[in-house]
Scaffold this motif. Structure first.
Motif, mmCIF file in Angstrom:
data_model
loop_
_atom_site.group_PDB
_atom_site.id
_atom_site.type_symbol
_atom_site.label_atom_id
_atom_site.label_comp_id
_atom_site.label_asym_id
_atom_site.label_seq_id
_atom_site.Cartn_x
_atom_site.Cartn_y
_atom_site.Cartn_z
ATOM 1 N N LYS A 104 34.170 13.860 -32.085
ATOM 2 C CA LYS A 104 34.848 14.211 -33.484
ATOM 3 C C LYS A 104 35.591 13.265 -33.617
ATOM 4 O O LYS A 104 36.623 14.591 -34.888
ATOM 5 N N ARG A 105 35.519 12.305 -33.457
ATOM 6 C CA ARG A 105 36.665 11.294 -34.319
ATOM 7 C C ARG A 105 36.119 10.804 -35.743
ATOM 8 O O ARG A 105 36.612 10.571 -36.798
ATOM 9 N N VAL A 106 34.666 11.506 -35.581
ATOM 10 C CA VAL A 106 34.207 10.758 -37.377
ATOM 11 C C VAL A 106 32.833 11.598 -37.145
ATOM 12 O O VAL A 106 32.189 11.544 -36.714
ATOM 13 N N TYR A 107 32.727 12.347 -38.698
ATOM 14 C CA TYR A 107 31.601 13.353 -38.921
ATOM 15 C C TYR A 107 30.021 12.066 -39.330
ATOM 16 O O TYR A 107 30.237 11.583 -39.041
ATOM 17 N N GLY A 108 29.238 13.070 -38.348
ATOM 18 C CA GLY A 108 27.897 13.018 -38.494
ATOM 19 C C GLY A 108 27.494 12.264 -39.285
ATOM 20 O O GLY A 108 26.657 10.222 -39.002
ATOM 21 N N GLU A 109 27.325 11.683 -40.951
ATOM 22 C CA GLU A 109 26.669 11.658 -41.841
ATOM 23 C C GLU A 109 28.005 10.432 -41.574
ATOM 24 O O GLU A 109 27.478 8.769 -42.352
ATOM 25 N N ALA A 110 29.266 10.458 -41.556
ATOM 26 C CA ALA A 110 29.802 9.210 -41.873
ATOM 27 C C ALA A 110 29.808 8.228 -40.547
ATOM 28 O O ALA A 110 29.826 6.983 -40.849
ATOM 29 N N SER A 111 29.277 8.715 -39.746
ATOM 30 C CA SER A 111 29.289 7.470 -38.577
ATOM 31 C C SER A 111 28.005 6.728 -38.611
ATOM 32 O O SER A 111 27.970 5.704 -38.413
ATOM 33 N N VAL A 112 26.829 7.417 -39.386
ATOM 34 C CA VAL A 112 26.144 7.259 -39.832
ATOM 35 C C VAL A 112 25.896 5.555 -40.609
ATOM 36 O O VAL A 112 25.352 4.536 -40.729
ATOM 37 N N ALA A 113 26.883 6.170 -41.824
ATOM 38 C CA ALA A 113 26.819 4.898 -42.911
ATOM 39 C C ALA A 113 27.488 3.710 -42.024
ATOM 40 O O ALA A 113 27.627 2.908 -42.519
ATOM 41 N N LEU A 114 28.542 4.336 -40.824
ATOM 42 C CA LEU A 114 28.970 3.159 -40.465
ATOM 43 C C LEU A 114 28.918 2.315 -39.733
ATOM 44 O O LEU A 114 28.901 1.116 -40.148
ATOM 45 N N PHE A 115 27.300 2.624 -39.284
ATOM 46 C CA PHE A 115 26.891 1.513 -38.783
ATOM 47 C C PHE A 115 26.044 1.035 -39.528
ATOM 48 O O PHE A 115 25.313 -0.003 -39.320
ATOM 49 N N LEU A 116 25.246 1.646 -40.353
ATOM 50 C CA LEU A 116 23.804 1.123 -41.334
ATOM 51 C C LEU A 116 25.488 0.355 -41.982
ATOM 52 O O LEU A 116 24.141 -0.962 -42.310
ATOM 53 N N LEU B 279 23.512 -13.445 -39.880
ATOM 54 C CA LEU B 279 22.458 -13.893 -38.740
ATOM 55 C C LEU B 279 21.289 -14.575 -39.960
ATOM 56 O O LEU B 279 20.394 -16.027 -39.386
ATOM 57 N N ILE B 280 20.798 -13.967 -41.049
ATOM 58 C CA ILE B 280 19.770 -14.746 -42.146
ATOM 59 C C ILE B 280 20.702 -15.989 -42.736
ATOM 60 O O ILE B 280 19.713 -16.790 -42.508
ATOM 61 N N SER B 281 21.477 -15.532 -42.717
ATOM 62 C CA SER B 281 22.173 -16.488 -43.305
ATOM 63 C C SER B 281 22.778 -18.176 -42.405
ATOM 64 O O SER B 281 22.405 -18.717 -43.198
ATOM 65 N N THR C 197 19.239 3.964 -41.677
ATOM 66 C CA THR C 197 20.295 3.702 -40.653
ATOM 67 C C THR C 197 19.551 2.714 -39.390
ATOM 68 O O THR C 197 19.633 1.328 -39.496
ATOM 69 N N LEU C 198 19.015 3.331 -38.358
ATOM 70 C CA LEU C 198 18.521 2.739 -37.563
ATOM 71 C C LEU C 198 17.212 1.648 -37.841
ATOM 72 O O LEU C 198 17.405 0.341 -37.778
ATOM 73 N N ALA C 199 16.964 1.723 -39.073
ATOM 74 C CA ALA C 199 15.919 0.539 -39.488
ATOM 75 C C ALA C 199 16.589 -0.265 -39.963
ATOM 76 O O ALA C 199 15.939 -2.105 -39.890
ATOM 77 N N HIS C 200 17.682 -0.340 -40.948
ATOM 78 C CA HIS C 200 18.221 -1.553 -41.311
ATOM 79 C C HIS C 200 18.716 -1.968 -40.194
ATOM 80 O O HIS C 200 18.846 -3.216 -40.307
ATOM 81 N N VAL C 201 19.454 -1.790 -39.084
ATOM 82 C CA VAL C 201 19.944 -1.988 -38.497
ATOM 83 C C VAL C 201 18.937 -3.096 -37.910
ATOM 84 O O VAL C 201 19.205 -4.119 -36.700
ATOM 85 N N SER C 202 18.091 -2.529 -37.165
ATOM 86 C CA SER C 202 16.827 -3.781 -36.387
ATOM 87 C C SER C 202 16.665 -4.952 -36.961
ATOM 88 O O SER C 202 15.852 -5.479 -36.256
ATOM 89 N N LEU C 203 17.278 -4.425 -37.659
ATOM 90 C CA LEU C 203 17.193 -6.513 -39.253
ATOM 91 C C LEU C 203 18.006 -7.165 -38.487
ATOM 92 O O LEU C 203 17.019 -8.320 -38.037
ATOM 93 N N ALA C 204 18.829 -6.991 -37.462
ATOM 94 C CA ALA C 204 19.703 -7.474 -36.922
ATOM 95 C C ALA C 204 19.241 -8.608 -35.627
ATOM 96 O O ALA C 204 19.277 -9.246 -35.768
ATOM 97 N N GLY C 205 18.538 -7.278 -35.339
ATOM 98 C CA GLY C 205 17.590 -7.505 -33.983
ATOM 99 C C GLY C 205 16.942 -8.516 -34.179
ATOM 100 O O GLY C 205 16.378 -9.484 -33.242
ATOM 101 N N VAL C 206 15.924 -8.840 -35.508
ATOM 102 C CA VAL C 206 14.789 -9.189 -35.787
ATOM 103 C C VAL C 206 15.434 -10.989 -35.964
ATOM 104 O O VAL C 206 14.199 -11.828 -35.629
ATOM 105 N N GLY D 260 27.650 -1.719 -40.633
ATOM 106 C CA GLY D 260 27.884 -3.094 -40.136
ATOM 107 C C GLY D 260 26.974 -3.382 -39.584
ATOM 108 O O GLY D 260 27.041 -5.093 -39.574
ATOM 109 N N GLY D 261 25.339 -2.932 -39.153
ATOM 110 C CA GLY D 261 23.954 -3.324 -39.185
ATOM 111 C C GLY D 261 24.053 -4.487 -40.855
ATOM 112 O O GLY D 261 23.440 -5.167 -39.325
ATOM 113 N N MET D 262 23.826 -3.739 -41.263
ATOM 114 C CA MET D 262 23.162 -4.880 -42.785
ATOM 115 C C MET D 262 24.327 -6.030 -42.464
ATOM 116 O O MET D 262 23.943 -6.999 -43.068
ATOM 117 N N ALA D 263 26.073 -5.863 -42.573
ATOM 118 C CA ALA D 263 26.202 -7.168 -42.393
ATOM 119 C C ALA D 263 26.154 -7.711 -41.191
ATOM 120 O O ALA D 263 25.726 -9.694 -41.770
#
Length: 266
Positions: free
Chosen positions: A83-95, A105-107, A42-51, A97-100
């Motif tokens: 605890k509003r969102v379970y651990g795996e769900a929070s990871v998926a959410l950021f994954l 930005l790439i486009s 997740t963090l790797a894919h999100v870092s693409l936004a930073g790149v 969102g970050g890819m989007a």
């Protein structure tokens, strides 16, 4: 065999590769023990936004990748603890969102180019002297942080509830762990690539677990396996003219399969 070192860019690549080979499992082992391996991807894919921000603004991409990854790591941990969102769900959410954000930005930046391709899959020829300094500083931060807080990070990763009962600052060390994971991902981006760095953080650790029982022993073996994967992978990348990230991860996978076979036969 050694003519590869006649090239300055290969010297830089091997230096960066060795730093990456040490830092990736040093953080990866805590993520595996905590069953939080997917956060690396997740963090790797999100870092693409930073790149993408760096390429779009014509500034140093790795700085932006570090900032975006670290901010995301804190966000994931904050959302998980609420605890509003379970651990795996929070990871998926950021994954997602970050890819989007990254794709958008790439486009805007008019699509892929050779530099962005190198960030995605790793490219040994793209490691500059500036990259090497930056990678070295971040690798030192990771190693020193783990060295001075090894017991706390292990306790939090192994049993969070027990660590909390023992009076440890669980929230602070959880946040430290995910931020260090974000930094480790940035360190490896140039050599391994954004899409494959998660594998290098996890596979050598899983392979080492086939041979050892203690945590420190597993860490030591995983670093050795990571070093072998990176060195052999860089050689293969140079002589076969293939992406360094893919070559390194394939070597790590080969070591994992060999370790499982050896473990079954012993």
């Amino acid at each position: 065999m050694f003519e590869i070192f006649d090239h300055i860019f290969m010297m830089r690549a091997f230096t960066a590769g060795i730093l990456i080979a040490v830092t990736a499992p040093v953080i990866g082992i805590f993520l595996v023990v905590r069953r939080y391996s997917l956060i690396a991807d997740t963090l790797a894919h999100v870092s693409l936004a930073g790149v993408a921000i760096g390429l779009l603004t014509k500034t140093y991409p790795l700085i932006w990748a570090t900032v975006v990854s670290a901010a995301t790591a804190v966000g994931i941990e904050t959302l998980r603890k609420s605890k509003r969102v379970y651990g795996e769900a929070s990871v998926a959410l950021f994954l997602q969102g970050g890819m989007a954000v990254a794709v958008t930005l790439i486009s805007i930046a008019k699509g892929f180019n050779a530099e962005l391709f190198g960030f995605l899959f790793g490219a040994i020829a793209t490691v500059s002297q500036t990259d090497l300094y930056f990678i070295g500083i971040l690798a030192l931060v990771i190693v020193l942080s783990v060295f001075f807080h090894f017991k706390e990070l292990f306790a939090v990763a192994f049993d969070e509830e027990l660590a909390q009962v023992s009076g440890m600052r669980v929230k602070a060390f959880n946040t430290t762990l995910v931020v260090l994971a974000a930094i480790a991902i940035t360190v490896a981006t140039r050599i391994v690539g954004i899409l494959l760095i998660g594998a290098l953080m996890v596979i050598p650790v899983l392979a080492a677990m086939q041979f050892s029982r203690s945590f420190k022993e597993t860490l030591g073996i995983s670093i050795v396996m990571s070093l072998v994967s990176v060195i052999v992978g860089l050689y293969a990348s140079y002589y076969l003219d293939i992406a360094s990230g893919g070559a390194i991860v394939l070597c790590a996978l080969a070591l994992f399969f060999v370790s499982t076979v050896v473990n079954k036969s012993s």
